[in-house]
Each structure stands twice: as C-alpha cells, then as structure tokens.
Write an enzyme that holds these catalytic residues in place. Structure first.
Site, PDB file in Angstrom:
ATOM      1  N   SER A  96     -40.406 -43.672 -26.220  1.00 58.29           N
ATOM      2  CA  SER A  96     -39.753 -44.819 -26.546  1.00 58.29           C
ATOM      3  C   SER A  96     -37.959 -45.065 -26.171  1.00 58.29           C
ATOM      4  O   SER A  96     -37.182 -44.360 -25.600  1.00 58.29           O
ATOM      5  CB  SER A  96     -39.245 -44.914 -28.364  1.00 58.29           C
ATOM      6  OG  SER A  96     -38.689 -46.301 -28.155  1.00 58.29           O
ATOM      7  N   LYS A 145     -37.147 -38.468 -30.334  1.00 60.23           N
ATOM      8  CA  LYS A 145     -37.803 -39.777 -29.318  1.00 60.23           C
ATOM      9  C   LYS A 145     -36.716 -39.014 -27.863  1.00 60.23           C
ATOM     10  O   LYS A 145     -36.766 -38.637 -27.302  1.00 60.23           O
ATOM     11  CB  LYS A 145     -37.514 -41.102 -29.439  1.00 60.23           C
ATOM     12  CG  LYS A 145     -38.575 -41.729 -30.681  1.00 60.23           C
ATOM     13  CD  LYS A 145     -40.152 -41.093 -30.210  1.00 60.23           C
ATOM     14  CE  LYS A 145     -40.629 -41.807 -31.230  1.00 60.23           C
ATOM     15  NZ  LYS A 145     -42.367 -41.477 -30.921  1.00 60.23           N
ATOM     16  N   TYR A 158     -34.817 -41.506 -35.925  1.00 61.95           N
ATOM     17  CA  TYR A 158     -35.824 -42.126 -35.242  1.00 61.95           C
ATOM     18  C   TYR A 158     -35.275 -41.412 -33.286  1.00 61.95           C
ATOM     19  O   TYR A 158     -35.507 -41.016 -32.844  1.00 61.95           O
ATOM     20  CB  TYR A 158     -36.242 -43.494 -34.853  1.00 61.95           C
ATOM     21  CG  TYR A 158     -37.803 -43.636 -34.235  1.00 61.95           C
ATOM     22  CD1 TYR A 158     -39.353 -43.501 -34.234  1.00 61.95           C
ATOM     23  CD2 TYR A 158     -36.986 -44.977 -33.040  1.00 61.95           C
ATOM     24  CE1 TYR A 158     -39.766 -43.756 -33.468  1.00 61.95           C
ATOM     25  CE2 TYR A 158     -37.943 -45.212 -31.957  1.00 61.95           C
ATOM     26  CZ  TYR A 158     -38.985 -44.552 -32.249  1.00 61.95           C
ATOM     27  OH  TYR A 158     -40.622 -45.150 -31.377  1.00 61.95           O
TER      28      TYR A 158
END
Length: 262
Positions: A138, A161, A157
């Site tokens: 991302s 990532k 998160y």
C-alpha cells in the site's frame, strides 16, 4: 502448445484480487484462487474459465495458523510459477485498541502470510530457473512519518505493509541472476470492498482493474517496486538515493555531535 503457467492469487474473491484473476487469465495463466469465501471463489473460477483459464479453488483463512499452513502447503507443491500475495485487511485502529487475538490474526494475514507463501513457493521456482513472487502492499507503507488528522489510525497496518515492502525489495536483490523475480505493488486508495467499501463512491480513487494491469506489467518487466499511480518514476530513484545516503552517513563509528551534549 506449451502449458500455461500457474499463478496462485490470495484474496482472489473480490477487489484487486478478483481483478488480478481476470487480468492474469487473459495474459496466459491458469489459476489457483485462494480466499475465505468459497461461494465467491467458485463464481470467480467460473468467470476466469470463460476467459480460457483453468481454476482451482482453495478456501482458507490466512489469518489463522491452519489456514496459512494449508496455503503454504499448496504453494510448496512445485507447480506455482507466479505467487501474488494480495490478501489483507485494514484493521485500522490505535494499537492500544487492538485485542491480543486481533493483533495475532492481523499480523499473520498482512505481514507473515506473504513471507511464508514466498518461502514455500521459492524452492521450485529456483529449481526451474523461472518464476515471480509478487506482494500487494500500500502507499500507506510510506506514511509512518506522516501525522495528519485525516489519516486513519494505522500503526499495525503500516508496520505490516512496510515490512512487506522491505521484505520484497531485499528478496529481489537476493534473487538476482536466478531467473526468479520479486515485485511489491503499492496502490493508492482503490474503489473496492476494502475497509467496508469506504472508497467505492469516491472520485479520487483508482480502479482495481488499473491496479491489476499495472501489477501484471510490472511482473512481466521484472520491476521490484510498482507504484501504479506514480507518474514520475524518478521519484522512486530519489527515494532510494535518500535511503542509501542515510545508510552511509548514519553508519559511522563516531558519535554524532548532537548527542555529545549532556
């Protein structure tokens, strides 16, 4: 006629994964479609079969130890020539608000699964001298230093990532000269069911089909980092140059002057 190479796609039942399934089917791959929802997988299998691909369905939950083990076993079977680790979930929350159980599952899905699956699939690819490992990360992987009120709470998160980006870039260098490549894809906000469809009705989002097309082209070219929305490829070169400068200038034995005062 040569047999079609086999691609394993995680998170294949919707969003970017579904778009990747269709795109790779039209670009000559047969598919192993992996996700949690069997009914959605079977619908996708029927769709890609109409596009000329064969499709195998594997319904497992990569957030669980048993699910990841089953997926790793399939990846290690020896016939996979393209692995696309696309499955993930936002899990947006402050770290202090994440339960211990959720912490374990979120990290397994977003960070551990791409590594475990790559580890499982690589031996056969290296033996064959051909193959590709791809992971969908991302643009938020680059947001750890950005503190903006409009951005979601995202500590776990972003950590996952960022780890995926670092893992894939380092793996790509490790694979130099083997015939096997590694690519990490960093999409912007995408109009999918992701995060409860938060971006589906927004005008400033990329389509899943465009992400899938960029991913397929990047894999075919052997690109290490694919940023589908980056119109200035030299920006990535400048970013990598800054990394190298930081590594060189910070890797010195003398204590920096700002730490000499007491």
């Amino acid at each position: 006629m040569s047999p079609r190479p086999l691609a394993l796609i995680t998170g294949a039942s919707s969003g970017i994964g579904a778009a990747l399934s269709r795109t790779l089917a039209t670009r000559g791959y047969d598919l192993v479609l992996l996700a949690r929802r069997r009914d959605r997988l079977e619908q996708m299998a029927a769709e890609v079969e109409r596009l000329g691909a064969t499709a195998e369905v594997l319904a497992v939950d990569l957030a669980t130890p048993d699910g990841l083990a089953a997926a790793s076993d399939r990846a290690a079977a020896g016939d996979i020539r393209l692995l696309v680790a696309n499955a993930g979930t936002a899990g947006y929350a402050r770290l202090s608000d994440v339960t211990a159980d959720d912490l374990d599952g979120l990290w397994r899905l977003n960070a551990t699964a791409p590594i475990s699956l790559a580890h499982a699939a690589l031996p056969a690819m290296l033996s064959a001298g051909t193959g590709s490992i791809a992971a969908v990360a991302s643009m938020l992987a680059f947001s750890s230093g950005v503190n903006a009120p409009a951005m979601p709470a995202r500590t776990l998160y972003v950590a996952a990532k960022s780890a995926t980006v670092a893992f894939t870039r380092t793996l790509a260098a490790e694979l130099t000269g083997t015939g096997v490549s590694a690519t990490v894809v960093c999409p912007p906000r995408v109009a999918t069911e992701w995060n409860n469809g938060a971006h589906q009705d927004q005008s400033d989002t990329m389509s899943a089909d465009d992400v899938a097309l960029a991913t397929a082209i990047a894999i075919e070219r052997g690109e290490t980092v694919c940023i589908p929305g980056l119109a200035d490829p030299e920006a990535l070169d400048r970013f990598q140059a800054s990394e190298r400068a930081l590594l060189v200038n910070g890797n010195r034995p003398a204590l920096a002057s700002q730490y000499r005062t007491t």
